[in-house]
Write an enzyme that holds these catalytic residues in place. Structure first.
Site: not given
Ligand code: NAP
Length: 320
Positions: A134, A137-138
């Site tokens: 992701c 997200c990261d």
């Protein structure tokens, strides 16, 4: 008479938010946690895009809080997996992995989607330690660092382009000599000076040289078999997602990619069955959007059980 008023299958942000709202609606929901309790956020480290936590929160901690909050209002949680579901007759019937039978008046499906992994062992071992599925997200953790993106579809190009906001360099590793992504995404990726490509190649291994964090990848050229090592700090795997809908095939309308089709919020083609989160959303796929649709599913289920009008567009139960 059903055992339960509402059963929720799945314990990610969608399922636990549905449980929270159903519990606060006094429906005494039963949530079946599934084998991957907590869902995809259990594989993430810091979550910086969940509103309300200015310093971020660890994915597993966020899920533990959501679980406790749902239980605080009376959600019963079953640490079990569902073996079969029958929504052809009312009440709906679920059979657990241990053979226990449960009937329910309404069902919320929040079984999520699973990111595909390379299945080379080291990718899963280093998940959350430099390997991610992701970018949203990261990506932020890779400011000024070199990374790789695996895949050649729209997701891979979207992630590669997004990641150039942070990374010093993004190397796309694709197993063919042409991309599957749409022309517009290809053009954008080719025009980006921070992105380069390794064609007709697969990631054979992700290295950490005993550090517990990614230090590089080993890339195998599929035609020549030649191996080469690439030093980098992160690997984003973007080779597609699989919605967890096998239990419902033939009973609930699914789209061509296996996602549950929803109408007017979270309603499926079977009245009384609702779907929330990634199992019905391949576009946004965020924890916060999943939680939002979990809230909607609980409200939709409550209205259904109260016999309130469900609005236009509801179709009758059909079996594909
Ligand atoms: P996808 O289109 O199925 O592409 C998956 C890619 O991963 C393909 O290039 C495939 O290679 C590769 N791949 C699959 N398994 C692999 C493996 N084991 N090892 C290495 N590579 C592997 O999936 P997606 O990109 O997630 O897209 C899913 C759907 O969402 C598509 O319809 C897409 O158009 C849509 N989408 C749209 C947007 C957008 O419009 N902004 C953004 C994201 C997704 P091959 O090419 O060799 O098969």
């Amino acid at each position: 008479m059903a055992d339960q008023q509402v059963v929720i299958i799945g314990s990610g942000p969608a399922g636990l938010t549905a449980a929270l709202y159903a519990a606060r609606g006094n429906l005494k929901p039963l949530l079946i946690e599934g084998l991957e309790a907590g869902g995809q956020l259990m594989l993430t480290t810091m979550v910086d895009n969940w509103p309300g936590f200015r310093d971020g929160i660890m994915g597993p901690d966020l899920m533990a809080e959501m679980r406790a909050q749902a239980m605080r209002f009376g959600t019963e949680i079953l640490e079990s997996d569902v073996a079969t579901v029958d929504v052809r007759q009312r009440p709906f019937t679920l059979v657990m992995g241990n053979g226990r039978r449960i009937t329910t008046g309404a069902l919320v499906i929040a079984t999520g989607a699973s990111a595909r992994w390379l299945e080379i062992g080291s990718d899963r071992k280093l998940a959350g330690h430099g390997v991610s599925t992701c970018a949203t997200c990261d990506g932020y953790f890779f400011k000024g660092r070199p990374i790789a993106v695996v895949g050649g579809g729209d997701s891979a190009m979207e992630e590669a382009i997004y990641l150039t906001k942070f990374a010093s360099k993004v190397t796309v590793v694709h197993r063919r000599e042409t991309l599957r992504a749409s022309k517009i995404m290809q053009d954008k990726a080719f025009a980006n000076p921070k992105i380069d490509f390794i064609w007709e190649s697969e990631v054979a291994d992700v290295k950490d040289v005993g550090k517990g964090e990614v230090t590089g990848i080993v890339v195998r050229h599929l035609k020549t078999g030649q191996l080469r090592e690439l030093p980098l700090d992160g690997v984003f795997i973007a080779i597609g997602h699989t919605p967890n809908t096998a239990l419902f095939t033939g009973q609930i309308d699914l789209d061509a990619n296996g996602y549950i089709v929803t109408h007017h919020g979270t309603r499926t083609n079977v009245p009384g069955v609702f779907a929330a989160g990634d199992v019905q959303d391949h576009v946004y796929r965020q924890a916060v959007t999943a939680a939002g649709s979990g809230c909607m599913a609980a409200i939709d289920a409550e209205r259904y059980l109260e016999g309130l009008p469900q609005g236009a567009g509801e179709t009758q139960h059909t079996v594909a």
